[in-house]
Design a protein around this motif. Structure first.
Motif, mmCIF file in Angstrom:
data_model
loop_
_atom_site.group_PDB
_atom_site.id
_atom_site.type_symbol
_atom_site.label_atom_id
_atom_site.label_comp_id
_atom_site.label_asym_id
_atom_site.label_seq_id
_atom_site.Cartn_x
_atom_site.Cartn_y
_atom_site.Cartn_z
ATOM 1 N N SER A 198 66.387 59.989 27.334
ATOM 2 C CA SER A 198 66.705 60.470 26.250
ATOM 3 C C SER A 198 67.441 59.203 25.488
ATOM 4 O O SER A 198 68.554 58.783 25.894
ATOM 5 C CB SER A 198 67.844 61.613 26.357
ATOM 6 O OG SER A 198 68.439 61.709 25.089
ATOM 7 N N GLY A 199 67.017 58.883 24.466
ATOM 8 C CA GLY A 199 67.619 57.849 23.482
ATOM 9 C C GLY A 199 68.940 58.218 23.112
ATOM 10 O O GLY A 199 69.853 57.203 22.927
ATOM 11 N N ASP A 200 68.983 59.649 22.970
ATOM 12 C CA ASP A 200 70.200 59.926 22.193
ATOM 13 C C ASP A 200 71.329 59.691 23.515
ATOM 14 O O ASP A 200 72.606 59.348 23.000
ATOM 15 C CB ASP A 200 70.205 61.625 22.278
ATOM 16 C CG ASP A 200 69.692 62.037 20.877
ATOM 17 O OD1 ASP A 200 69.195 61.272 20.181
ATOM 18 O OD2 ASP A 200 69.067 63.289 21.002
ATOM 19 N N THR A 201 71.137 59.882 24.577
ATOM 20 C CA THR A 201 72.277 59.584 25.850
ATOM 21 C C THR A 201 72.314 58.091 25.977
ATOM 22 O O THR A 201 73.656 57.766 25.671
ATOM 23 C CB THR A 201 71.361 60.149 27.317
ATOM 24 O OG1 THR A 201 71.301 61.430 26.896
ATOM 25 C CG2 THR A 201 72.695 59.567 28.225
ATOM 26 N N ARG A 202 71.612 57.327 25.572
ATOM 27 C CA ARG A 202 71.442 55.637 25.490
ATOM 28 C C ARG A 202 72.541 55.286 24.438
ATOM 29 O O ARG A 202 73.434 54.657 24.622
ATOM 30 C CB ARG A 202 70.268 55.100 25.466
ATOM 31 C CG ARG A 202 69.600 54.824 26.609
ATOM 32 C CD ARG A 202 68.399 53.833 26.638
ATOM 33 N NE ARG A 202 67.976 53.585 27.715
ATOM 34 C CZ ARG A 202 66.983 54.114 28.440
ATOM 35 N NH1 ARG A 202 66.354 55.247 27.935
ATOM 36 N NH2 ARG A 202 66.479 53.819 29.692
ATOM 37 N N ARG A 203 72.132 55.974 23.207
ATOM 38 C CA ARG A 203 73.142 55.678 22.053
ATOM 39 C C ARG A 203 74.541 56.131 22.228
ATOM 40 O O ARG A 203 75.510 55.605 21.844
ATOM 41 C CB ARG A 203 72.564 56.473 20.721
ATOM 42 C CG ARG A 203 71.359 55.784 20.391
ATOM 43 C CD ARG A 203 70.936 55.971 18.775
ATOM 44 N NE ARG A 203 70.105 57.342 19.131
ATOM 45 C CZ ARG A 203 69.130 57.682 19.329
ATOM 46 N NH1 ARG A 203 68.121 56.667 19.983
ATOM 47 N NH2 ARG A 203 68.527 58.876 19.476
ATOM 48 N N GLN A 204 74.760 57.329 22.893
ATOM 49 C CA GLN A 204 75.898 57.684 23.077
ATOM 50 C C GLN A 204 76.804 56.964 24.097
ATOM 51 O O GLN A 204 77.886 56.796 23.608
ATOM 52 C CB GLN A 204 75.871 59.178 23.736
ATOM 53 C CG GLN A 204 76.996 59.939 23.788
ATOM 54 C CD GLN A 204 76.969 61.377 24.427
ATOM 55 O OE1 GLN A 204 76.061 61.587 25.304
ATOM 56 N NE2 GLN A 204 77.786 62.434 24.161
ATOM 57 N N MET A 205 76.123 56.544 25.157
ATOM 58 C CA MET A 205 77.079 55.607 26.103
ATOM 59 C C MET A 205 77.182 54.292 25.480
ATOM 60 O O MET A 205 78.404 53.640 25.596
ATOM 61 C CB MET A 205 75.931 55.426 27.415
ATOM 62 C CG MET A 205 76.124 56.675 28.088
ATOM 63 S SD MET A 205 77.392 57.477 28.636
ATOM 64 C CE MET A 205 77.730 58.798 27.608
ATOM 65 N N SER A 206 76.435 53.792 24.497
ATOM 66 C CA SER A 206 76.392 52.545 23.518
ATOM 67 C C SER A 206 77.989 52.688 22.873
ATOM 68 O O SER A 206 78.622 51.928 22.695
ATOM 69 C CB SER A 206 75.435 52.241 22.848
ATOM 70 O OG SER A 206 75.672 51.049 22.230
#
Length: 192
Positions: free
Chosen positions: A161-169
């Motif tokens: 999920s791109g959302d998870t990547r953005r959240q971790m960033s």
């Protein structure tokens, strides 16, 4: 020891960060809480030993205020977070009450350039679990976010999920000594 030296020693003790062994123990407990929450909610909702299939995970159970669909996987995730947070309070906060915060809300502090605690929702960041220096939630050590993947693909690859990547960033922007991680019942601690 003179008064200034005692004050400095006391300040140093007050700013204690967790040792590597303590962080590893907390990570283990977070994984166990994640597994427990996953099992309890799945059994309550589907029966002993049963889990939702991909079709059930994607089933629309309602709509948000913008008219976007709410899927069963999100509903299950909310339930599992509640159970997991109860476990974290019982198992982790009992052992490390001054070094762990559940769902603190951070914003950027224009003056210091670092994080600041806030009550504002817009533009803020709210990790699930933060390890920090003793009684110093702004001195972040590690950030963890609990994830309860529902579909087969998301269980195997939680960062799809791109959302998870953005959240971790975004969480990485808060600083810390560890790279932000997600905790899943299937894979444990996962860092990208």
């Amino acid at each position: 020891m003179d008064k200034a030296a005692r004050a400095a020693a006391t300040a140093g003790a007050a700013m204690k960060v967790l040792e590597a062994a303590d962080v590893a123990r907390i990570e283990h407990l977070l994984v166990e809480c994640s597994k427990e929450a996953n099992r309890i909610v799945n059994e309550r909702e589907y029966g002993e030993g049963k889990i939702p299939d991909d079709k059930e995970c994607m089933r629309v159970v309602g709509y948000n205020k913008n008219g976007d669909p709410i899927r069963r996987q999100a509903e299950l995730g909310t339930m599992k977070h509640e159970v997991a947070f109860a476990c974290v309070r019982r198992e982790v906060l009992r052992l490390f009450p001054e070094n762990v915060s559940i769902e603190p809300r951070y914003s950027g502090d224009a003056k210091s350039g670092g994080p600041a605690l806030t009550n504002q929702w817009t533009g803020s960041k709210k990790p699930d679990v933060v390890l920090h220096a003793t009684n110093q939630p702004l001195q972040i050590q590690c950030i963890f976010d609990l994830k309860f993947p529902c579909t087969g693909n998301s269980k195997a690859e939680p960062f799809t999920s791109g959302d998870t990547r953005r959240q971790m960033s975004r969480y990485e922007d808060l600083g810390g000594k560890c790279k932000p991680a997600i905790i899943t019942p299937q894979l444990g601690v996962v860092r990208e």
